[in-house]
Design a protein around this motif. Structure first.
Motif, short mmCIF file in Angstrom:
data_model
loop_
_atom_site.label_atom_id
_atom_site.label_comp_id
_atom_site.label_asym_id
_atom_site.label_seq_id
_atom_site.Cartn_x
_atom_site.Cartn_y
_atom_site.Cartn_z
N ILE A 197 0.84 -1.21 0.00
CA ILE A 197 0.00 0.00 0.00
C ILE A 197 0.87 1.25 0.00
CG2 ILE A 197 -1.57 1.35 1.47
CD1 ILE A 197 -2.90 -1.36 2.22
N ARG A 198 1.95 1.20 0.80
CA ARG A 198 2.83 2.38 0.88
C ARG A 198 3.47 2.65 -0.49
NH1 ARG A 198 7.44 2.95 5.40
NH2 ARG A 198 8.18 1.14 4.26
N LEU A 199 3.90 1.58 -1.12
CA LEU A 199 4.53 1.73 -2.44
C LEU A 199 3.53 2.28 -3.46
CD1 LEU A 199 7.04 1.26 -4.16
CD2 LEU A 199 6.31 -1.11 -4.49
N LEU A 200 2.36 1.70 -3.49
CA LEU A 200 1.35 2.13 -4.47
C LEU A 200 0.86 3.55 -4.18
CD1 LEU A 200 -0.67 -1.21 -4.68
CD2 LEU A 200 0.66 -0.18 -6.54
N ALA A 201 0.76 3.91 -2.90
CA ALA A 201 0.30 5.26 -2.56
C ALA A 201 1.34 6.29 -2.97
CB ALA A 201 0.04 5.36 -1.06
N ASN A 202 2.61 5.95 -2.81
CA ASN A 202 3.67 6.89 -3.19
C ASN A 202 3.77 7.02 -4.71
OD1 ASN A 202 5.28 8.12 -0.89
ND2 ASN A 202 5.05 6.00 -0.21
N LEU A 203 3.50 5.93 -5.41
CA LEU A 203 3.57 6.00 -6.88
C LEU A 203 2.33 6.71 -7.44
CD1 LEU A 203 4.90 2.43 -7.70
CD2 LEU A 203 6.09 4.59 -8.09
N GLY A 204 1.22 6.63 -6.74
CA GLY A 204 -0.01 7.27 -7.21
C GLY A 204 -0.40 6.75 -8.57
N ASP A 205 -0.79 7.68 -9.48
CA ASP A 205 -1.19 7.20 -10.81
C ASP A 205 0.01 6.91 -11.70
OD1 ASP A 205 -0.58 9.84 -11.03
OD2 ASP A 205 -2.64 10.48 -11.49
N LYS A 206 1.22 7.00 -11.14
CA LYS A 206 2.42 6.62 -11.92
C LYS A 206 2.71 5.13 -11.79
CE LYS A 206 4.62 11.11 -11.17
NZ LYS A 206 3.84 11.47 -9.94
N ALA A 207 1.95 4.45 -10.93
CA ALA A 207 2.17 3.01 -10.77
C ALA A 207 1.87 2.32 -12.09
CB ALA A 207 1.27 2.47 -9.66
N GLY A 208 2.90 1.71 -12.69
CA GLY A 208 2.71 1.02 -13.96
C GLY A 208 1.83 -0.20 -13.77
N ALA A 209 1.13 -0.55 -14.81
CA ALA A 209 0.20 -1.68 -14.72
C ALA A 209 0.95 -2.96 -14.36
CB ALA A 209 -0.54 -1.84 -16.04
#
Lengths: 157, 200
Positions: free
Chosen positions: A124-136
Protein backbone atom coordinates in the motif's frame (compact mmCIF):
# COMPACT_ATOMS: atom_id res chain seq x y z
CA UNK A 1 -40.65 -2.35 20.14
CA UNK A 2 -43.97 -4.14 20.34
CA UNK A 3 -47.28 -3.49 18.65
CA UNK A 4 -48.74 -3.93 15.20
CA UNK A 5 -46.95 -3.11 11.97
CA UNK A 6 -47.95 0.02 10.14
CA UNK A 7 -47.46 0.76 6.45
CA UNK A 8 -48.13 4.32 5.39
CA UNK A 9 -47.38 6.81 2.65
CA UNK A 10 -44.86 9.58 3.29
CA UNK A 11 -44.41 12.85 1.48
CA UNK A 12 -41.47 12.84 -0.95
CA UNK A 13 -40.12 16.27 -0.06
CA UNK A 14 -36.85 15.67 -1.91
CA UNK A 15 -38.80 15.08 -5.11
CA UNK A 16 -40.81 18.28 -4.62
CA UNK A 17 -37.74 20.41 -3.99
CA UNK A 18 -35.60 18.88 -6.72
CA UNK A 19 -38.34 19.47 -9.31
CA UNK A 20 -38.60 23.16 -8.60
CA UNK A 21 -37.87 25.40 -11.61
CA UNK A 22 -34.23 25.89 -12.45
CA UNK A 23 -31.79 23.19 -11.62
CA UNK A 24 -29.61 21.36 -14.07
CA UNK A 25 -29.74 18.32 -16.29
CA UNK A 26 -28.38 15.25 -14.50
CA UNK A 27 -25.63 14.88 -17.09
CA UNK A 28 -24.50 18.46 -16.45
CA UNK A 29 -24.64 17.97 -12.69
CA UNK A 30 -22.52 14.83 -13.01
CA UNK A 31 -19.97 16.67 -15.14
CA UNK A 32 -19.78 19.50 -12.63
CA UNK A 33 -19.43 17.04 -9.75
CA UNK A 34 -16.66 15.15 -11.53
CA UNK A 35 -14.81 18.43 -11.99
CA UNK A 36 -15.17 19.32 -8.32
CA UNK A 37 -13.99 15.88 -7.21
CA UNK A 38 -11.06 16.08 -9.59
CA UNK A 39 -10.04 19.37 -7.97
CA UNK A 40 -9.15 17.50 -4.77
CA UNK A 41 -7.10 14.77 -6.47
CA UNK A 42 -3.82 16.37 -5.38
CA UNK A 43 -4.77 16.76 -1.73
CA UNK A 44 -6.22 13.25 -1.75
CA UNK A 45 -2.96 11.80 -3.08
CA UNK A 46 -1.14 13.40 -0.14
CA UNK A 47 -3.69 12.01 2.30
CA UNK A 48 -3.22 8.53 0.81
CA UNK A 49 0.52 8.73 1.49
CA UNK A 50 -0.20 9.89 5.06
CA UNK A 51 -2.59 7.01 5.59
CA UNK A 52 0.04 4.55 4.32
CA UNK A 53 2.46 5.97 6.90
CA UNK A 54 -0.21 5.62 9.60
CA UNK A 55 -0.66 1.99 8.61
CA UNK A 56 3.08 1.43 8.92
CA UNK A 57 3.08 2.89 12.44
CA UNK A 58 0.00 0.89 13.45
CA UNK A 59 1.49 -2.37 12.16
CA UNK A 60 4.68 -1.70 14.12
CA UNK A 61 2.61 -1.12 17.24
CA UNK A 62 0.68 -4.31 16.61
CA UNK A 63 3.83 -6.35 16.21
CA UNK A 64 4.76 -5.07 19.65
CA UNK A 65 1.77 -6.97 21.03
CA UNK A 66 -1.05 -4.43 20.88
CA UNK A 67 -3.73 -6.23 18.84
CA UNK A 68 -6.24 -3.47 19.58
CA UNK A 69 -4.68 -1.63 16.61
CA UNK A 70 -6.53 -3.98 14.26
CA UNK A 71 -9.59 -1.74 14.42
CA UNK A 72 -7.51 1.30 13.44
CA UNK A 73 -5.80 -0.69 10.67
CA UNK A 74 -9.21 -1.72 9.37
CA UNK A 75 -10.58 1.85 9.49
CA UNK A 76 -7.49 3.35 7.84
CA UNK A 77 -7.36 0.79 5.06
CA UNK A 78 -11.12 1.16 4.54
CA UNK A 79 -10.72 4.93 4.13
CA UNK A 80 -7.78 4.32 1.78
CA UNK A 81 -9.95 2.00 -0.30
CA UNK A 82 -12.65 4.65 -0.64
CA UNK A 83 -10.36 7.50 -1.62
CA UNK A 84 -8.23 5.41 -4.00
CA UNK A 85 -11.31 4.04 -5.74
CA UNK A 86 -12.72 7.52 -6.29
CA UNK A 87 -9.63 8.53 -8.25
CA UNK A 88 -9.33 5.34 -10.26
CA UNK A 89 -6.30 4.05 -8.35
CA UNK A 90 -7.52 0.49 -8.75
CA UNK A 91 -4.41 -1.32 -7.58
CA UNK A 92 -4.17 0.71 -4.38
CA UNK A 93 -7.89 0.25 -3.76
CA UNK A 94 -7.58 -3.51 -4.19
CA UNK A 95 -4.56 -3.72 -1.87
CA UNK A 96 -6.41 -1.69 0.78
CA UNK A 97 -9.52 -3.86 0.40
CA UNK A 98 -7.39 -6.95 0.88
CA UNK A 99 -5.93 -5.48 4.07
CA UNK A 100 -9.50 -4.78 5.27
CA UNK A 101 -10.27 -8.47 4.71
CA UNK A 102 -7.23 -9.51 6.73
CA UNK A 103 -7.77 -7.06 9.59
CA UNK A 104 -11.43 -8.06 9.80
CA UNK A 105 -10.47 -11.74 9.78
CA UNK A 106 -7.92 -11.33 12.55
CA UNK A 107 -10.02 -9.09 14.76
CA UNK A 108 -12.73 -11.72 14.75
CA UNK A 109 -10.55 -14.06 16.72
CA UNK A 110 -8.09 -15.66 14.30
CA UNK A 111 -4.41 -15.62 15.40
CA UNK A 112 -2.86 -12.49 13.90
CA UNK A 113 -0.27 -13.05 11.18
CA UNK A 114 1.70 -9.82 11.32
CA UNK A 115 4.02 -10.63 8.39
CA UNK A 116 0.92 -10.86 6.18
CA UNK A 117 -0.18 -7.44 7.38
CA UNK A 118 3.33 -6.03 6.89
CA UNK A 119 3.42 -7.23 3.29
CA UNK A 120 0.10 -5.49 2.64
CA UNK A 121 1.20 -2.28 4.33
CA UNK A 122 4.44 -2.27 2.29
CA UNK A 123 2.44 -2.76 -0.91
CA UNK A 124 0.00 0.00 0.00
CA UNK A 125 2.83 2.38 0.88
CA UNK A 126 4.53 1.73 -2.44
CA UNK A 127 1.35 2.13 -4.47
CA UNK A 128 0.30 5.26 -2.56
CA UNK A 129 3.67 6.89 -3.19
CA UNK A 130 3.57 6.00 -6.88
CA UNK A 131 -0.01 7.27 -7.21
CA UNK A 132 -1.19 7.20 -10.81
CA UNK A 133 2.42 6.62 -11.92
CA UNK A 134 2.17 3.01 -10.77
CA UNK A 135 2.71 1.02 -13.96
CA UNK A 136 0.20 -1.68 -14.72
CA UNK A 137 2.83 -4.42 -14.74
CA UNK A 138 4.37 -3.38 -11.44
CA UNK A 139 0.99 -2.99 -9.77
CA UNK A 140 -0.11 -6.40 -11.03
CA UNK A 141 2.93 -8.10 -9.56
CA UNK A 142 2.32 -6.43 -6.18
CA UNK A 143 -1.33 -7.45 -6.25
CA UNK A 144 -0.50 -11.03 -7.27
CA UNK A 145 1.71 -11.31 -4.22
CA UNK A 146 -0.94 -9.84 -1.93
CA UNK A 147 -3.64 -12.13 -3.31
CA UNK A 148 -1.45 -15.18 -2.63
CA UNK A 149 -0.71 -14.03 0.92
CA UNK A 150 -4.35 -13.35 1.63
CA UNK A 151 -5.47 -16.69 0.18
CA UNK A 152 -2.94 -18.54 2.31
CA UNK A 153 -3.52 -16.66 5.56
CA UNK A 154 -7.24 -16.00 5.46
CA UNK A 155 -8.80 -18.31 2.85
CA UNK A 156 -12.36 -17.73 4.04
CA UNK A 157 -12.12 -13.96 4.53
CA UNK B 1 -31.25 0.46 -12.91
CA UNK B 2 -31.44 2.59 -16.04
CA UNK B 3 -28.64 5.07 -16.58
CA UNK B 4 -30.57 7.22 -19.03
CA UNK B 5 -32.50 10.26 -17.84
CA UNK B 6 -35.59 11.75 -19.38
CA UNK B 7 -34.95 14.53 -21.90
CA UNK B 8 -36.73 17.01 -19.68
CA UNK B 9 -35.35 15.68 -16.39
CA UNK B 10 -33.80 18.42 -14.29
CA UNK B 11 -32.51 18.29 -10.75
CA UNK B 12 -32.61 21.35 -8.54
CA UNK B 13 -30.81 20.76 -5.26
CA UNK B 14 -30.03 24.42 -4.63
CA UNK B 15 -32.54 24.69 -1.80
CA UNK B 16 -32.29 21.11 -0.56
CA UNK B 17 -31.01 20.59 2.97
CA UNK B 18 -28.47 17.79 2.72
CA UNK B 19 -26.57 16.01 5.47
CA UNK B 20 -23.26 14.39 4.53
CA UNK B 21 -21.62 12.09 7.05
CA UNK B 22 -18.28 10.32 6.84
CA UNK B 23 -15.81 9.48 9.58
CA UNK B 24 -12.80 10.16 7.37
CA UNK B 25 -12.13 13.86 6.78
CA UNK B 26 -10.84 13.45 3.22
CA UNK B 27 -13.76 11.17 2.38
CA UNK B 28 -16.10 13.86 3.67
CA UNK B 29 -14.30 16.51 1.61
CA UNK B 30 -14.70 14.43 -1.55
CA UNK B 31 -18.38 13.89 -0.80
CA UNK B 32 -18.90 17.63 -0.20
CA UNK B 33 -17.19 18.52 -3.50
CA UNK B 34 -19.39 16.06 -5.34
CA UNK B 35 -22.57 17.54 -3.89
CA UNK B 36 -21.35 21.08 -4.55
CA UNK B 37 -21.11 20.00 -8.19
CA UNK B 38 -24.69 18.74 -7.96
CA UNK B 39 -25.71 22.24 -6.89
CA UNK B 40 -26.07 21.71 -3.13
CA UNK B 41 -25.29 24.81 -1.08
CA UNK B 42 -23.83 24.46 2.41
CA UNK B 43 -24.48 20.81 3.25
CA UNK B 44 -24.34 19.82 6.92
CA UNK B 45 -21.07 17.91 7.27
CA UNK B 46 -20.67 15.42 10.10
CA UNK B 47 -17.94 13.01 11.13
CA UNK B 48 -19.69 11.44 14.10
CA UNK B 49 -23.06 9.94 14.93
CA UNK B 50 -23.37 12.51 17.71
CA UNK B 51 -23.05 15.32 15.14
CA UNK B 52 -25.60 13.63 12.87
CA UNK B 53 -28.09 13.33 15.72
CA UNK B 54 -27.64 16.97 16.65
CA UNK B 55 -28.26 18.11 13.06
CA UNK B 56 -31.43 16.06 12.50
CA UNK B 57 -32.85 17.26 15.81
CA UNK B 58 -32.17 20.88 14.89
CA UNK B 59 -33.36 21.24 11.28
CA UNK B 60 -35.36 19.60 8.52
CA UNK B 61 -33.15 17.55 6.21
CA UNK B 62 -34.27 16.48 2.72
CA UNK B 63 -31.50 13.99 1.89
CA UNK B 64 -28.84 12.22 3.95
CA UNK B 65 -25.75 10.51 2.62
CA UNK B 66 -24.13 8.47 5.36
CA UNK B 67 -20.88 6.52 5.18
CA UNK B 68 -20.91 3.19 7.00
CA UNK B 69 -17.81 4.29 8.93
CA UNK B 70 -18.35 7.23 11.27
CA UNK B 71 -15.82 8.24 13.90
CA UNK B 72 -17.81 7.17 16.92
CA UNK B 73 -20.18 4.57 15.47
CA UNK B 74 -21.24 2.80 12.32
CA UNK B 75 -23.53 4.50 9.84
CA UNK B 76 -26.00 1.63 10.26
CA UNK B 77 -26.49 2.58 13.90
CA UNK B 78 -27.35 6.15 13.05
CA UNK B 79 -29.88 5.10 10.40
CA UNK B 80 -31.56 2.62 12.76
CA UNK B 81 -31.76 5.29 15.43
CA UNK B 82 -33.09 7.90 12.99
CA UNK B 83 -35.88 5.68 11.68
CA UNK B 84 -37.24 5.10 15.18
CA UNK B 85 -36.49 8.57 16.58
CA UNK B 86 -39.95 9.93 15.69
CA UNK B 87 -38.45 13.11 14.30
CA UNK B 88 -41.07 13.97 11.72
CA UNK B 89 -40.20 14.53 8.86
CA UNK B 90 -36.51 13.64 9.23
CA UNK B 91 -37.18 10.06 10.31
CA UNK B 92 -38.83 9.50 6.90
CA UNK B 93 -36.20 11.33 4.83
CA UNK B 94 -34.28 9.44 2.15
CA UNK B 95 -30.94 8.07 3.34
CA UNK B 96 -28.20 6.78 1.04
CA UNK B 97 -25.77 4.54 2.89
CA UNK B 98 -22.26 4.47 1.38
CA UNK B 99 -20.23 1.39 2.19
CA UNK B 100 -16.56 0.72 1.72
CA UNK B 101 -15.24 -2.73 2.57
CA UNK B 102 -18.50 -4.56 2.10
CA UNK B 103 -19.33 -8.13 2.89
CA UNK B 104 -22.72 -9.41 1.68
CA UNK B 105 -23.96 -9.45 5.28
CA UNK B 106 -23.26 -5.72 5.49
CA UNK B 107 -25.34 -4.97 2.40
CA UNK B 108 -28.34 -6.59 4.09
CA UNK B 109 -27.44 -4.85 7.33
CA UNK B 110 -27.70 -1.49 5.59
CA UNK B 111 -31.01 -2.35 4.02
CA UNK B 112 -32.34 -3.70 7.30
CA UNK B 113 -31.22 -0.56 9.15
CA UNK B 114 -33.68 1.41 7.03
CA UNK B 115 -31.45 2.93 4.35
CA UNK B 116 -33.28 3.96 1.19
CA UNK B 117 -30.30 2.84 -0.87
CA UNK B 118 -26.95 1.19 -0.27
CA UNK B 119 -24.16 2.41 -2.55
CA UNK B 120 -20.82 0.60 -2.61
CA UNK B 121 -17.65 2.63 -2.98
CA UNK B 122 -16.30 4.05 -5.13
CA UNK B 123 -19.39 6.23 -4.98
CA UNK B 124 -18.73 8.17 -8.19
CA UNK B 125 -20.96 11.10 -9.27
CA UNK B 126 -22.73 9.07 -11.98
CA UNK B 127 -23.90 6.44 -9.51
CA UNK B 128 -24.84 8.97 -6.85
CA UNK B 129 -26.89 11.06 -9.28
CA UNK B 130 -28.73 7.96 -10.50
CA UNK B 131 -29.74 7.18 -6.94
CA UNK B 132 -30.82 10.76 -6.26
CA UNK B 133 -33.00 10.84 -9.37
CA UNK B 134 -34.49 7.49 -8.39
CA UNK B 135 -35.24 8.81 -4.91
CA UNK B 136 -36.90 11.91 -6.41
CA UNK B 137 -39.47 9.57 -7.95
CA UNK B 138 -39.63 7.13 -5.05
CA UNK B 139 -43.22 6.27 -4.13
CA UNK B 140 -42.42 3.53 -1.65
CA UNK B 141 -44.44 3.47 1.52
CA UNK B 142 -42.88 3.53 4.94
CA UNK B 143 -42.95 0.46 7.16
CA UNK B 144 -42.93 0.62 10.93
CA UNK B 145 -42.90 -2.83 12.47
CA UNK B 146 -41.30 -4.49 15.47
CA UNK B 147 -38.52 -5.92 13.29
CA UNK B 148 -38.00 -3.15 10.77
CA UNK B 149 -38.53 0.55 10.38
CA UNK B 150 -37.84 2.28 7.08
CA UNK B 151 -38.86 2.46 3.43
CA UNK B 152 -40.62 -0.63 2.08
CA UNK B 153 -37.82 -2.98 1.06
CA UNK B 154 -39.93 -4.36 -1.77
CA UNK B 155 -39.06 -2.03 -4.61
CA UNK B 156 -41.32 -3.76 -7.13
CA UNK B 157 -45.08 -3.91 -6.53
CA UNK B 158 -45.78 -7.27 -8.12
CA UNK B 159 -47.93 -8.68 -5.35
CA UNK B 160 -47.15 -11.71 -3.22
CA UNK B 161 -45.24 -14.65 -4.73
CA UNK B 162 -47.37 -17.09 -6.74
CA UNK B 163 -49.17 -19.54 -4.49
CA UNK B 164 -48.55 -17.54 -1.32
CA UNK B 165 -50.94 -15.46 0.72
CA UNK B 166 -49.94 -11.81 0.86
CA UNK B 167 -48.99 -10.34 4.22
CA UNK B 168 -50.21 -6.80 3.50
CA UNK B 169 -53.68 -5.97 4.75
CA UNK B 170 -54.60 -4.68 1.29
CA UNK B 171 -53.22 -7.66 -0.66
CA UNK B 172 -56.10 -9.03 -2.76
CA UNK B 173 -56.93 -12.70 -3.05
CA UNK B 174 -56.38 -14.37 -6.41
CA UNK B 175 -59.82 -15.96 -5.98
CA UNK B 176 -62.62 -13.95 -7.61
CA UNK B 177 -65.73 -14.05 -5.47
CA UNK B 178 -69.36 -14.13 -6.46
CA UNK B 179 -70.71 -10.81 -7.76
CA UNK B 180 -72.48 -8.82 -5.08
CA UNK B 181 -74.23 -6.36 -7.44
CA UNK B 182 -76.12 -6.87 -10.73
CA UNK B 183 -74.08 -7.09 -13.91
CA UNK B 184 -73.73 -3.87 -15.93
CA UNK B 185 -75.91 -3.53 -19.01
CA UNK B 186 -74.03 -3.35 -22.33
CA UNK B 187 -74.98 0.34 -22.66
CA UNK B 188 -73.39 1.05 -19.32
CA UNK B 189 -70.21 -0.78 -20.32
CA UNK B 190 -70.08 1.13 -23.61
CA UNK B 191 -70.50 4.39 -21.74
CA UNK B 192 -67.40 3.61 -19.70
CA UNK B 193 -65.34 3.52 -22.90
CA UNK B 194 -67.08 6.42 -24.66
CA UNK B 195 -67.60 9.17 -22.14
CA UNK B 196 -69.81 11.98 -23.39
CA UNK B 197 -70.44 15.47 -22.12
CA UNK B 198 -73.82 15.83 -20.48
CA UNK B 199 -75.77 18.92 -19.50
CA UNK B 200 -76.33 19.05 -15.76
Amino acid sequence: MTGPSRIFAVENKLGQIAREPGGRRPEDAIRAAEGRVESVRGSSAKVLVEKAEQLTALAAKGRGGDTSVLDAIYDTSNATFGIAGTFGLGALAEAAFSLCDLADWFRNGEPVNWPAIDVHVDGIRLLANLGDKAGAAGADSILDGLRRVRARVAPAA
Amino acid sequence: MSQAYGKTERVNLSTAEVLLACGDLQGLTIMAEMFAGFGVHSPRKCQTMADCKAVVKERIINLMVVDSALNDAEGYEFISWLRRAELDPNSFAPVILVTGHTRPSQVFRGRDAGASFVVAKPAVPTVMMQRIVWLMHDQRKFVNSPGYCGPDRRVKALGPPVGMKGRRHDDLSAEVGIAKTPNLEQDEIDALFNPKAVAL
